[in-house]
Design a protein around this motif. Structure first.
Motif, PDB file in Angstrom:
ATOM      1  N   VAL A  83      39.672  49.293  41.482  1.00 39.80           N
ATOM      2  CA  VAL A  83      39.260  48.291  40.308  1.00 39.80           C
ATOM      3  C   VAL A  83      39.097  48.968  39.199  1.00 39.80           C
ATOM      4  O   VAL A  83      39.580  48.767  37.935  1.00 39.80           O
ATOM      5  N   VAL A  84      38.045  49.855  39.317  1.00 40.44           N
ATOM      6  CA  VAL A  84      37.484  50.778  38.188  1.00 40.44           C
ATOM      7  C   VAL A  84      38.704  51.479  37.650  1.00 40.44           C
ATOM      8  O   VAL A  84      39.035  51.933  36.466  1.00 40.44           O
ATOM      9  N   ARG A  85      39.370  52.143  38.745  1.00 43.35           N
ATOM     10  CA  ARG A  85      40.529  53.115  38.205  1.00 43.35           C
ATOM     11  C   ARG A  85      41.635  52.216  37.566  1.00 43.35           C
ATOM     12  O   ARG A  85      42.348  53.092  36.674  1.00 43.35           O
ATOM     13  N   TYR A  86      41.938  51.074  38.031  1.00 38.72           N
ATOM     14  CA  TYR A  86      43.325  50.708  37.316  1.00 38.72           C
ATOM     15  C   TYR A  86      42.616  49.114  36.401  1.00 38.72           C
ATOM     16  O   TYR A  86      43.328  48.672  35.876  1.00 38.72           O
ATOM     17  N   SER A  87      41.494  49.565  35.662  1.00 42.59           N
ATOM     18  CA  SER A  87      40.761  48.759  34.788  1.00 42.59           C
ATOM     19  C   SER A  87      41.502  48.883  33.572  1.00 42.59           C
ATOM     20  O   SER A  87      41.440  47.773  32.797  1.00 42.59           O
ATOM     21  N   GLY A  88      42.316  49.646  33.286  1.00 43.65           N
ATOM     22  CA  GLY A  88      43.150  49.776  31.910  1.00 43.65           C
ATOM     23  C   GLY A  88      44.115  48.663  32.005  1.00 43.65           C
ATOM     24  O   GLY A  88      44.863  48.295  31.022  1.00 43.65           O
ATOM     25  N   ARG A  89      44.501  48.391  33.282  1.00 46.38           N
ATOM     26  CA  ARG A  89      45.644  47.297  33.515  1.00 46.38           C
ATOM     27  C   ARG A  89      45.245  45.847  33.491  1.00 46.38           C
ATOM     28  O   ARG A  89      45.998  44.825  33.397  1.00 46.38           O
ATOM     29  N   MET A  90      43.968  45.879  33.504  1.00 49.82           N
ATOM     30  CA  MET A  90      43.179  44.333  33.388  1.00 49.82           C
ATOM     31  C   MET A  90      43.981  43.467  32.317  1.00 49.82           C
ATOM     32  O   MET A  90      44.054  42.179  32.546  1.00 49.82           O
ATOM     33  N   ALA A  91      44.012  43.787  31.178  1.00 50.38           N
ATOM     34  CA  ALA A  91      44.550  43.188  30.098  1.00 50.38           C
ATOM     35  C   ALA A  91      45.938  42.353  30.330  1.00 50.38           C
ATOM     36  O   ALA A  91      46.280  41.276  30.027  1.00 50.38           O
ATOM     37  N   ASP A  92      46.591  43.003  31.377  1.00 50.57           N
ATOM     38  CA  ASP A  92      47.934  42.550  31.742  1.00 50.57           C
ATOM     39  C   ASP A  92      47.780  41.441  32.924  1.00 50.57           C
ATOM     40  O   ASP A  92      48.940  40.957  33.191  1.00 50.57           O
ATOM     41  N   VAL A  93      46.800  41.556  33.477  1.00 49.47           N
ATOM     42  CA  VAL A  93      46.671  40.497  34.558  1.00 49.47           C
ATOM     43  C   VAL A  93      46.389  38.974  34.173  1.00 49.47           C
ATOM     44  O   VAL A  93      45.501  38.689  33.484  1.00 49.47           O
ATOM     45  N   ASP A  94      47.294  38.134  34.623  1.00 48.94           N
ATOM     46  CA  ASP A  94      47.157  36.621  34.367  1.00 48.94           C
ATOM     47  C   ASP A  94      46.340  36.031  35.570  1.00 48.94           C
ATOM     48  O   ASP A  94      45.592  35.189  35.287  1.00 48.94           O
ATOM     49  N   HIS A  95      46.185  36.397  36.664  1.00 48.74           N
ATOM     50  CA  HIS A  95      45.528  35.935  37.814  1.00 48.74           C
ATOM     51  C   HIS A  95      44.799  36.914  38.490  1.00 48.74           C
ATOM     52  O   HIS A  95      45.099  37.386  39.190  1.00 48.74           O
ATOM     53  N   MET A  96      43.475  37.240  37.736  1.00 47.19           N
ATOM     54  CA  MET A  96      42.503  38.062  38.464  1.00 47.19           C
ATOM     55  C   MET A  96      42.087  37.950  39.876  1.00 47.19           C
ATOM     56  O   MET A  96      42.140  39.007  40.353  1.00 47.19           O
ATOM     57  N   LYS A  97      41.603  36.802  40.318  1.00 46.41           N
ATOM     58  CA  LYS A  97      41.470  36.690  41.635  1.00 46.41           C
ATOM     59  C   LYS A  97      42.429  36.948  42.749  1.00 46.41           C
ATOM     60  O   LYS A  97      42.217  37.874  43.432  1.00 46.41           O
ATOM     61  N   ALA A  98      43.819  36.800  42.335  1.00 47.09           N
ATOM     62  CA  ALA A  98      45.099  36.959  43.140  1.00 47.09           C
ATOM     63  C   ALA A  98      45.051  38.735  42.920  1.00 47.09           C
ATOM     64  O   ALA A  98      45.591  39.321  44.114  1.00 47.09           O
ATOM     65  N   TRP A  99      44.905  39.267  41.821  1.00 46.97           N
ATOM     66  CA  TRP A  99      45.225  40.727  41.465  1.00 46.97           C
ATOM     67  C   TRP A  99      44.004  41.270  42.463  1.00 46.97           C
ATOM     68  O   TRP A  99      44.298  42.483  43.013  1.00 46.97           O
ATOM     69  N   LEU A 100      42.774  40.861  42.414  1.00 43.31           N
ATOM     70  CA  LEU A 100      41.535  41.394  43.273  1.00 43.31           C
ATOM     71  C   LEU A 100      42.032  41.360  44.799  1.00 43.31           C
ATOM     72  O   LEU A 100      41.758  42.339  45.431  1.00 43.31           O
ATOM     73  N   THR A 101      42.400  40.347  45.108  1.00 42.91           N
ATOM     74  CA  THR A 101      42.957  39.897  46.407  1.00 42.91           C
ATOM     75  C   THR A 101      43.924  40.913  46.690  1.00 42.91           C
ATOM     76  O   THR A 101      43.881  41.520  48.019  1.00 42.91           O
ATOM     77  N   THR A 102      44.914  41.163  46.000  1.00 45.70           N
ATOM     78  CA  THR A 102      45.979  42.125  46.197  1.00 45.70           C
ATOM     79  C   THR A 102      45.348  43.614  46.624  1.00 45.70           C
ATOM     80  O   THR A 102      45.745  44.130  47.853  1.00 45.70           O
ATOM     81  N   ILE A 103      44.617  43.888  45.705  1.00 44.84           N
ATOM     82  CA  ILE A 103      43.785  45.254  46.018  1.00 44.84           C
ATOM     83  C   ILE A 103      43.165  45.291  47.151  1.00 44.84           C
ATOM     84  O   ILE A 103      43.057  46.316  47.930  1.00 44.84           O
TER      85      ILE A 103
END
Length: 181
Positions: A41-61
């Protein structure tokens, strides 16, 4: 950015830990997995602005990190085990295993693939409801907000989706034999 990550951890840290625990069924492994997830998450934190569904993004990771760790462990176990020639009993037979055997993992994976294919055959509305509830682990309230319907509608769709999915699965001989056996 640091404050953003702290807020993210505050909001989803417990959810991710419980997901890790559910996947690993072991407290220590869950903690290790969770640490790996947050490193990504820290490594890809630069992409967080493009994430619409944070919970889904974290679940996928989390799911991908778990799969990667499992694959690495399986590959490592093929090369690490060297048993002495003097033993009559294979060394692995002496070690109790809480988890499934590799063949059980493969069988489960095969069934998972078939279930995912069958979910894809559902009408879009039922497919989305099942994905939100079981894959992304949204609450009924979150699904209702996302789909802009009442909680009662979500419950009804989930009930119907499971019913239709069961019917589709029972038509597949391989899946039916696995479920009935």
């Amino acid at each position: 950015m640091n404050q953003n990550l702290n807020d993210l951890y505050e909001e989803y840290g417990r959810y991710i830990y419980h997901l890790c625990l559910k996947l690993t069924r072991n407290k220590e492994e869950a903690e290790d997995l969770m640490q790996d997830v947050w490193v990504k998450v820290v490594r890809y934190s630069g992409r967080m602005a493009d994430v619409d569904h944070m919970k889904a993004w974290l679940t996928t990771i989390c799911m991908n990190t778990f799969r990667d760790r499992y694959r690495k462990d399986v590959r490592r176990s093929k090369h690490v085990m060297h048993q002495p020639e003097s033993l009559d009993v294979p060394l692995l037979d002496l070690v109790e295993s809480d988890g499934p055997t590799p063949s059980e993992w493969l069988e489960r994976n095969d069934i998972q693939v078939r279930v995912q294919e069958k979910i894809g055959e559902l009408d879009h509305i039922y497919k989305k409801t099942i994905e939100y509830f079981y894959v992304y682990q949204y609450s009924l309230m979150e699904i209702a907000e996302e789909m802009k319907v009442s909680i009662g509608t979500v419950k009804s769709r989930l009930f119907r989706a499971k019913k239709y999915l069961k019917e589709i699965l029972m038509e597949d001989n391989t899946v039916r034999d696995y479920v009935i056996a």
